[in-house]
Write an enzyme that holds these catalytic residues in place. Structure first.
Site, PDB file in Angstrom:
ATOM      1  CE  LYS A 142     -10.767  -4.928   4.873  1.00  0.00           C
ATOM      2  NZ  LYS A 142      -9.631  -4.257   3.867  1.00  0.00           N
ATOM      3  CB  ALA A 198     -14.817  -1.067  -9.883  1.00  0.00           C
ATOM      4  N   GLY A 255      -5.252   1.956  -8.247  1.00  0.00           N
ATOM      5  CA  GLY A 255      -4.246   0.803  -7.902  1.00  0.00           C
ATOM      6  C   GLY A 255      -2.923   1.561  -7.206  1.00  0.00           C
ATOM      7  NE  ARG A 256      -0.850   0.459  -1.882  1.00  0.00           N
ATOM      8  CZ  ARG A 256      -0.944   1.836  -1.049  1.00  0.00           C
ATOM      9  NH1 ARG A 256      -1.731   2.622  -1.261  1.00  0.00           N
ATOM     10  NH2 ARG A 256       0.397   1.711  -0.470  1.00  0.00           N
ATOM     11  CB  ALA A 295      -9.427   3.680  -5.205  1.00  0.00           C
ATOM     12  CG  HIS A 354     -25.759 -29.340  10.479  1.00  0.00           C
ATOM     13  ND1 HIS A 354     -26.205 -28.799   9.610  1.00  0.00           N
ATOM     14  CD2 HIS A 354     -26.814 -29.439  11.491  1.00  0.00           C
ATOM     15  CE1 HIS A 354     -27.512 -28.589   9.640  1.00  0.00           C
ATOM     16  NE2 HIS A 354     -28.129 -28.859  10.649  1.00  0.00           N
ATOM     17  CB  VAL A 409     -11.573   9.566 -14.764  1.00  0.00           C
ATOM     18  CG1 VAL A 409     -11.376  11.019 -14.211  1.00  0.00           C
ATOM     19  CG2 VAL A 409     -12.863   8.814 -14.022  1.00  0.00           C
ATOM     20  CB  VAL A 459      -9.825  -5.156  -3.744  1.00  0.00           C
ATOM     21  CG1 VAL A 459     -10.033  -5.456  -2.357  1.00  0.00           C
ATOM     22  CG2 VAL A 459      -9.648  -6.532  -4.552  1.00  0.00           C
TER      23      VAL A 459
HETATM   24  C1  LIG Z   1      -7.272   0.858   1.619  1.00  0.00           C
HETATM   25  C2  LIG Z   1      -6.290  -0.209   1.432  1.00  0.00           C
HETATM   26  C3  LIG Z   1      -6.760  -1.475   2.136  1.00  0.00           C
HETATM   27  C4  LIG Z   1      -6.219  -2.787   1.853  1.00  0.00           C
HETATM   28  N1  LIG Z   1      -6.728  -3.818   2.673  1.00  0.00           N
HETATM   29  C5  LIG Z   1      -5.955  -4.951   2.610  1.00  0.00           C
HETATM   30  C6  LIG Z   1      -6.604  -6.209   3.036  1.00  0.00           C
HETATM   31  O1  LIG Z   1      -7.556  -6.209   3.360  1.00  0.00           O
HETATM   32  N2  LIG Z   1      -5.776  -7.259   2.784  1.00  0.00           N
HETATM   33  C7  LIG Z   1      -4.416  -7.346   2.192  1.00  0.00           C
HETATM   34  O2  LIG Z   1      -3.887  -8.304   2.278  1.00  0.00           O
HETATM   35  N3  LIG Z   1      -4.147  -6.128   1.786  1.00  0.00           N
HETATM   36  C8  LIG Z   1      -4.793  -5.105   1.627  1.00  0.00           C
HETATM   37  N4  LIG Z   1      -4.161  -3.930   1.561  1.00  0.00           N
HETATM   38  C9  LIG Z   1      -2.691  -3.988   0.718  1.00  0.00           C
HETATM   39  C10 LIG Z   1      -1.919  -4.159   1.880  1.00  0.00           C
HETATM   40  O3  LIG Z   1      -1.836  -2.937   2.700  1.00  0.00           O
HETATM   41  C11 LIG Z   1      -0.357  -4.209   1.338  1.00  0.00           C
HETATM   42  O4  LIG Z   1      -0.450  -5.151   0.459  1.00  0.00           O
HETATM   43  C12 LIG Z   1       0.736  -4.198   2.379  1.00  0.00           C
HETATM   44  O5  LIG Z   1       0.621  -3.164   3.443  1.00  0.00           O
HETATM   45  C13 LIG Z   1       2.263  -4.467   1.632  1.00  0.00           C
HETATM   46  O6  LIG Z   1       2.899  -4.630   2.622  1.00  0.00           O
HETATM   47  P1  LIG Z   1       4.485  -4.155   2.729  1.00  0.00           P
HETATM   48  O7  LIG Z   1       5.161  -4.393   4.030  1.00  0.00           O
HETATM   49  O8  LIG Z   1       5.143  -4.748   1.542  1.00  0.00           O
HETATM   50  O9  LIG Z   1       4.309  -2.585   2.489  1.00  0.00           O
HETATM   51  P2  LIG Z   1       4.002  -1.217   3.346  1.00  0.00           P
HETATM   52  O10 LIG Z   1       2.669  -1.640   4.227  1.00  0.00           O
HETATM   53  O11 LIG Z   1       3.520  -0.347   2.350  1.00  0.00           O
HETATM   54  O12 LIG Z   1       5.094  -0.902   4.272  1.00  0.00           O
HETATM   55  C14 LIG Z   1       6.099  -0.556   3.769  1.00  0.00           C
HETATM   56  C15 LIG Z   1       6.863   0.360   4.800  1.00  0.00           C
HETATM   57  O13 LIG Z   1       8.057   0.715   4.419  1.00  0.00           O
HETATM   58  C16 LIG Z   1       8.471   2.217   4.930  1.00  0.00           C
HETATM   59  N5  LIG Z   1       9.622   2.688   4.099  1.00  0.00           N
HETATM   60  C17 LIG Z   1       9.487   2.659   2.479  1.00  0.00           C
HETATM   61  N6  LIG Z   1      10.652   3.027   2.202  1.00  0.00           N
HETATM   62  C18 LIG Z   1      11.582   3.199   3.263  1.00  0.00           C
HETATM   63  C19 LIG Z   1      12.907   3.711   3.195  1.00  0.00           C
HETATM   64  N7  LIG Z   1      13.628   3.959   2.351  1.00  0.00           N
HETATM   65  N8  LIG Z   1      13.193   3.764   4.723  1.00  0.00           N
HETATM   66  C20 LIG Z   1      12.396   3.430   5.915  1.00  0.00           C
HETATM   67  N9  LIG Z   1      11.149   3.197   5.784  1.00  0.00           N
HETATM   68  C21 LIG Z   1      10.639   2.866   4.437  1.00  0.00           C
HETATM   69  C22 LIG Z   1       7.112   2.882   4.475  1.00  0.00           C
HETATM   70  O14 LIG Z   1       7.201   3.947   5.318  1.00  0.00           O
HETATM   71  C23 LIG Z   1       6.140   1.931   5.323  1.00  0.00           C
HETATM   72  O15 LIG Z   1       5.957   1.978   6.529  1.00  0.00           O
HETATM   73  C24 LIG Z   1      -4.983  -2.760   1.505  1.00  0.00           C
HETATM   74  C25 LIG Z   1      -4.321  -1.476   1.106  1.00  0.00           C
HETATM   75  C26 LIG Z   1      -4.921  -0.395   1.259  1.00  0.00           C
HETATM   76  C27 LIG Z   1      -4.305   0.907   0.481  1.00  0.00           C
END
Ligand SMILES: Cc1cc2nc3c(=O)[nH]c(=O)nc-3n(C[C@H](O)[C@H](O)[C@H](O)COP(=O)(O)OP(=O)(O)OC[C@H]3O[C@@H](n4cnc5c(N)ncnc54)[C@H](O)[C@@H]3O)c2cc1C
Length: 475
Positions: free
Chosen positions: A58, A189, A278-279, A276, A451, A245, A191
């Site tokens: 962002k 393509a 997906g995850r 990009a 408004h 691809v 988000v």
């Molecule tokens: C480029 C990009 C843009 C995005 N933009 C948005 C957005 O605008 N809005 C939105 O809602 N979402 C967005 N997302 C998605 C969002 O980042 C994720 O949905 C969110 O971070 C998930 O949160 P989480 O806590 O589940 O996992 P994560 O944020 O992945 O955090 C998990 C953490 O756990 C740690 N971890 C994992 N395993 C272990 C372990 N065994 N021991 C210790 N630590 C560990 C990792 O190192 C990490 O720090 C975006 C993602 C990307 C890649």
């Protein structure tokens, strides 16, 4: 320091750190373990979202949009500039400062709430023991009454395309470019692909987006997706659908990307390639023997509606479990679980999770699309309002797009709201609140909107659902 905690959270991203804070607010003793390391080797809480996702993307979207507007829009307002230029280094520095501030802020929040932060790796063992290996290599066995797994997700690799961290990168790499690539290709393509493609396109990269599916943004309302594709193509994003691809190779003259589309085999040569597509859930080395935690066929930790794994008092939240991979979804799950652990009420309304794409125009929606309702055979009515008819949007020179409401034909309950236009990501909050309270379109119709504001578009769309719009003709 004690090795016994009421709650141990493994993962300090937007799902894990709110779980830890809420558990501490609930007067439980809590530790939060996170192993994230930034490129300079520094440890940081905040996970993907703060370090390599939501926040840095962002920051760059904002900077690149300002440049784009200075170049293409300011003159319309009568603002004259003698040449506009940008400096990627400054943009990256600003982004880095925001990320550092936000991630260090989590440590301050932990201190205030009384959460013990532990930087290093956490591994769940049987009997709710957690093996913690600090970044310094020291190993300890901790014991918890409850464990919350919040290990997040990682970028999905593509067969035939190997990341080299330089020319072929994932989304994190794409946020770190030190210069604007002349020729850029984004695979996917979705988000993330559209946001990253927009950043570098606005700064001048010739950008091709290759998407394997034939349909653009299939998860969004069809009308919205069509409008979005039109705007993105006008901005110069060369979006090629049905393009699968097959391989990518770094050569002297650039990255050679091979793909197949309806016309056959194609090749594209670019300076940088962003994958990009997906995850996928990240659970590597998270689970020891005999924990009772089960992964499903796609690698997600199996949970019930309330994020309980099969193992007693072990919970899982965020990207590592089913549902949309969104920071706010993970946050709600984390907070909900921390309340359930404390014997309180915890609940996530999976029917009212908003989605936002931070492009220009912005795209946001909540609830069901027309296509989903048609497929389900549910009778519905719609009301739309174009931003071209909004005084505020016109004053902002942002009249592109529309707001559309979908409501049940009989009960008038709002089933979905779909917005493409200025500040759509902010406007959707009203729609989420309306759906959270099971509002009808009439409820929105009878709610006063200031408004001139963009939110009047939501109001007028609700009125249009009953052919009572004031600022557009009703058809
Ligand atoms: C480029 C990009 C843009 C995005 N933009 C948005 C957005 O605008 N809005 C939105 O809602 N979402 C967005 N997302 C998605 C969002 O980042 C994720 O949905 C969110 O971070 C998930 O949160 P989480 O806590 O589940 O996992 P994560 O944020 O992945 O955090 C998990 C953490 O756990 C740690 N971890 C994992 N395993 C272990 C372990 N065994 N021991 C210790 N630590 C560990 C990792 O190192 C990490 O720090 C975006 C993602 C990307 C890649």
């Amino acid at each position: 320091m004690s090795d016994n905690f009421d709650v141990i959270v493994i993962g300090g991203g937007p799902a894990g750190y709110p779980a830890a804070i809420r558990a501490a607010q609930n007067k439980l003793s809590v530790a939060c373990i996170d192993e994230w390391k930034n490129r300079d080797g520094s440890a940081a809480f905040g996970g993907t979202c703060l370090n390599a996702g939501c926040i840095p993307s962002k920051a760059l979207l904002e900077s690149s949009e300002l440049y784009h507007r200075a170049l293409h829009e300011f003159a319309t307002h009568g603002v004259k500039l003698d040449g506009v230029s940008f400096d990627v280094e400054t943009m990256q520095k600003r982004k880095g400062g925001i990320v550092r501030g936000m991630t260090q802020g989590i440590l301050t929040l932990f201190k205030g709430a009384g959460v013990t932060p532990l930087t290093g790796h956490g591994r769940l063992l049987a009997g709710r023991k957690v093996e913690f290996t600090g970044h310094d290599g020291a190993r300890r066995i901790l014991q918890a009454k409850h464990v919350v797994l919040a290990s997040g997700s990682e970028p999905m690799p593509l067969r035939g395309v190997d990341f080299d961290g330089e020319r072929i990168v994932d989304s994190w790499g794409a946020l770190e470019f030190a210069a604007v690539p002349k020729r850029l290709c984004v695979i996917g393509a979705g988000v993330i692909g559209l946001e990253l493609g927009s950043v570098w396109r606005r700064l001048g990269a010739e950008t091709v987006v290759l998407e394997a599916l034939e349909q653009f943004l299939p998860m969004a309302d069809g009308q919205l997706a069509k409008e979005a594709a039109r705007h993105f193509r006008k901005q110069g994003l060369d979006i090629r659908l049905g393009a699968k691809v097959t391989a990518a190779k770094v050569e002297k003259d650039g990255v050679h990307v091979s793909y197949a589309d309806a016309k056959g085999a194609q090749t594209l040569v670019v300076d940088r390639l962003i994958v990009a597509i997906g995850r996928r859930p990240f659970t590597r080395n998270l689970l020891g023997e005999g924990t009772g935690v089960v992964l499903d066929a796609r690698g997600f930790i199996q949970v019930d509606e309330q994020c309980r794994t099969g193992a007693e008092a072990v919970w899982a939240v965020g990207d590592c479990v089913r549902g949309p991979m969104l920071a706010h979804k993970g946050k709600e799950e984390g907070v909900g679980v921390a309340d359930l652990i404390a014997g309180k009420y915890g609940h996530v309304n999976y029917n009212a999770i908003p989605s936002v794409i931070y492009t220009a125009p912005e795209i946001a929606w909540v609830g069901q699309t027309e296509e989903q309702l048609k497929a389900a055979g549910r009778a519905y009515k719609t009301g739309s309002f174009p931003f071209a008819a909004s005084g505020r949007a016109r004053a902002m020179e942002a009249g592109a797009g529309f707001c559309k409401i979908v409501a049940d034909a009989a009960s008038d309950e709002i089933l979905g709201i779909h917005i493409i236009g200025p500040m759509a990501g902010e406007l959707i909050a009203e729609a989420v609140l309306a759906m959270e309270y099971s509002a009808s379109s009439e409820d929105l119709q009878r709610t006063i909107h200031a408004h001139p504001t963009l939110s009047e578009a939501v109001h007028e769309a609700a009125l249009a659902a009953d052919k009572r719009a004031i600022d557009i003709p009703n058809r």
